[in-house]
Design an enzyme around this catalytic site. Structure first.
Site, PDB file in Angstrom:
ATOM      1  N   SER A 168       0.830  -1.203   0.000  1.00 60.83           N
ATOM      2  CA  SER A 168       0.000   0.000   0.000  1.00 60.83           C
ATOM      3  C   SER A 168       0.863   1.251   0.000  1.00 60.83           C
ATOM      4  O   SER A 168       1.613   1.504   0.944  1.00 60.83           O
ATOM      5  CB  SER A 168      -0.915   0.022   1.236  1.00 60.83           C
ATOM      6  OG  SER A 168      -1.416   1.337   1.425  1.00 60.83           O
ATOM      7  N   GLN A 170      -0.286   4.176   0.242  1.00 63.03           N
ATOM      8  CA  GLN A 170      -0.814   5.123   1.223  1.00 63.03           C
ATOM      9  C   GLN A 170      -0.174   4.884   2.579  1.00 63.03           C
ATOM     10  O   GLN A 170       0.215   5.830   3.274  1.00 63.03           O
ATOM     11  CB  GLN A 170      -2.338   5.017   1.290  1.00 63.03           C
ATOM     12  CG  GLN A 170      -3.003   5.515   0.010  1.00 63.03           C
ATOM     13  CD  GLN A 170      -4.504   5.345   0.009  1.00 63.03           C
ATOM     14  OE1 GLN A 170      -5.085   4.778   0.939  1.00 63.03           O
ATOM     15  NE2 GLN A 170      -5.152   5.832  -1.041  1.00 63.03           N
ATOM     16  N   ASP A 316      -5.928  -0.094  -9.233  1.00 64.31           N
ATOM     17  CA  ASP A 316      -7.102   0.743  -9.512  1.00 64.31           C
ATOM     18  C   ASP A 316      -7.706   0.454 -10.885  1.00 64.31           C
ATOM     19  O   ASP A 316      -8.811   0.924 -11.185  1.00 64.31           O
ATOM     20  CB  ASP A 316      -6.724   2.227  -9.420  1.00 64.31           C
ATOM     21  CG  ASP A 316      -6.391   2.643  -7.990  1.00 64.31           C
ATOM     22  OD1 ASP A 316      -6.830   1.956  -7.052  1.00 64.31           O
ATOM     23  OD2 ASP A 316      -5.698   3.659  -7.813  1.00 64.31           O
TER      24      ASP A 316
HETATM   25  C1  S3P Z   1      -2.852   5.584  -3.807  1.00 63.60           C
HETATM   26  C2  S3P Z   1      -2.546   4.302  -3.434  1.00 63.60           C
HETATM   27  C3  S3P Z   1      -3.414   3.151  -3.696  1.00 63.60           C
HETATM   28  C4  S3P Z   1      -4.479   3.471  -4.734  1.00 63.60           C
HETATM   29  C5  S3P Z   1      -5.137   4.799  -4.491  1.00 63.60           C
HETATM   30  C6  S3P Z   1      -4.102   5.911  -4.519  1.00 63.60           C
HETATM   31  C7  S3P Z   1      -1.893   6.660  -3.495  1.00 63.60           C
HETATM   32  O1  S3P Z   1      -4.064   2.786  -2.501  1.00 63.60           O
HETATM   33  O2  S3P Z   1      -5.462   2.447  -4.767  1.00 63.60           O
HETATM   34  O3  S3P Z   1      -6.113   5.049  -5.476  1.00 63.60           O
HETATM   35  O4  S3P Z   1      -2.042   7.781  -4.024  1.00 63.60           O
HETATM   36  O5  S3P Z   1      -0.956   6.417  -2.716  1.00 63.60           O
HETATM   37  P1  S3P Z   1      -3.381   1.785  -1.427  1.00 63.60           P
HETATM   38  O6  S3P Z   1      -2.208   2.468  -0.846  1.00 63.60           O
HETATM   39  O7  S3P Z   1      -4.447   1.540  -0.402  1.00 63.60           O
HETATM   40  O8  S3P Z   1      -3.033   0.552  -2.202  1.00 63.60           O
END
Ligand code: S3P
Length: 429
Positions: A168, A170, A316
């Site tokens: 992830s 995020q 995504d």
């Molecule tokens: C993102 C990370 C992804 C992605 C989201 C945007 C980001 O999520 O699905 O649309 O900008 O870091 P995850 O970190 O939960 O995988």
């Protein structure tokens, strides 16, 4: 929430589109600009609702942000100068805003309260809050911090050495952003590589970090300096037109300015594996985030297997790839994608239920889906679940259905692609 009826009569798609700014990079440009000292200028910013939520949060922290079309200017005297917000920070539908802000606010000098919409209220936050608490963060919230609303009392943080339990970006980014303010060397270890925009932008704003075989490490206390950010087009938005161009009859669509960061380009690899007629011509203009012009034509496609470490590179894009697979010859298997269950909605259930309504042969599995094709699709009334990518999957399907597709809420598409329907009209012949 308003219903939209899409009756397209199986058009061909022809023409050029310039893909709007990348959502992940747009968020980070404002966040980094607000953390940095001095002036940051951004071009190609995505004016999607999610990114506007990020701007709104930083304005409530007293950061001066001007928006002029897709040009954004951020002026900041650094995090020390932020004001304690008198209002709740509202992150809307945006998981990236919510999770990255947690990492940023944990090491700030201010107390803040953050909440989002109904979808955000169901998304897990402990994956971010647990490592932040290990760093000494003071965060409280519903279900011991699992769900919004969340309250963050900024405090002094200690660096950690963290093994990522899930792929992830995020979570990784929240830890790295907290690490900027932590004492010591922050280390994040990834088994599967997630998107690396935060690492690239740390360097762009003047930080020193090392990245070797999935291990990122850097010293806390580094100051960031304002700079210029050119946002590439969002490959996650381009994906809808890549698929539309491949499945609509007599089509040829040229997509300009598509970000092709190697941690995001899984959709290109899958299209190639499925036999799509596509060319990718890289540009040489963007120093920090590579871009390309991609041309896609009507294609005869074959089924494929999408699994393992490609999943974070196209997470995504799975809803639209599932639609693509309904038009491919043979079986497509998507696995190792449990993360889909904790996106804006449970995207395994949503994709399977909605594509089945159109007549697709698709079944859910515990960590993905299995799709048989090719199957002619019929019109139907679809739910978006307030999820922009489910909405756009339904709208692209409408280009090939016999009969109209009705979306219960097409407005949610503005979260990441406000000009989506204008772009459909621009290429539809
Ligand atoms: C993102 C990370 C992804 C992605 C989201 C945007 C980001 O999520 O699905 O649309 O900008 O870091 P995850 O970190 O939960 O995988």
């Amino acid at each position: 929430m308003s219903e939209k009826v899409l009756q397209y009569h199986k058009p061909s798609l022809q023409g050029h589109l310039t893909i709007p700014g990348d959502k992940s990079v747009s968020h980070r440009s404002v966040m980094f600009g607000a953390i940095a000292t001095g002036k940051t200028t951004v071009d190609g910013f995505l004016l999607g609702e999610d990114c506007l939520s990020t701007i709104d949060c930083f304005r409530k922290l007293g950061v001066k942000i001007d928006v002029d079309g897709t040009n954004v200017t951020i002026e900041s005297a650094g995090m020390e100068a932020w004001q304690e917000p008198s209002e709740v920070l509202y992150t809307g539908n945006s998981g990236t805003t919510t999770r990255l802000m947690l990492g940023i606010l944990a090491g700030s000098n201010v107390h803040s309260v953050m909440t989002g919409d109904a979808s955000i209220g169901k998304r897990p936050m402990r994956r971010v809050i647990d490592p932040l608490r290990q760093m000494g963060a003071h965060i409280t919230g519903r279900a011991d911090g699992q769900y919004t609303p969340l309250a963050i009392q900024g405090s002094t943080l200690q660096a950690i050495d963290y093994q990522m339990p899930v792929a992830s970006a995020q979570v990784k980014s929240a830890i790295l952003l907290a690490g900027l303010r932590a004492q010591g060397t922050t280390v994040v270890r990834e088994t599967e590589i997630s998107r690396d925009h935060t690492e690239r932008m740390l360097r762009q704003f003047g930080a020193q970090l090392t990245v070797e075989e999935g291990v990122i490490s850097f010293e806390g206390g580094q100051t960031l300096l304002g700079t210029h950010v050119s946002v590439p087009g969002d490959i996650s938005s381009a994906a809808f037109f890549l698929v539309a161009g491949a499945i609509c009859q007599d089509s040829k669509v040229v997509l300009e300015n598509v970000g092709i960061n190697p941690t995001r380009d899984g959709v290109i690899e899958v299209l190639r594996n499925m036999g799509a007629s596509m060319t990718v011509v890289p540009n040489e203009d963007n120093q920090f985030e590579p871009t390309a012009t991609i041309t896609i034509e009507t294609s005869t496609l074959k089924g494929t297997i999408i699994e393992g470490d490609i999943i974070p590179r196209l997470i995504d894009e799975i809803p639209i790839l599932a639609l693509l697979a309904t038009q491919a010859h043979g079986t497509t298997i998507i696995k190792d994608a449990e993360e889909l269950k904790v996106k804006e909605t449970d995207r395994i259930t949503a994709v399977v239920d909605e594509l089945q309504k159109l007549g697709a042969r698709i079944e859910a599995t515990k960590d993905g889906m299995v799709i048989e094709g090719p199957t002619p699709l019929q019109g139907a009334s679809l739910k978006t679940y307030g999820d922009h990518r489910i909405g756009m999957m339904g709208a692209v399907a409408a280009l090939i259905t016999n009969g109209a597709v009705t979306l219960d809420d097409a407005e949610c598409i503005a979260v990441s692609y406000p000009s989506f329907f204008e772009h459909v009209e621009a290429v539809k012949k």
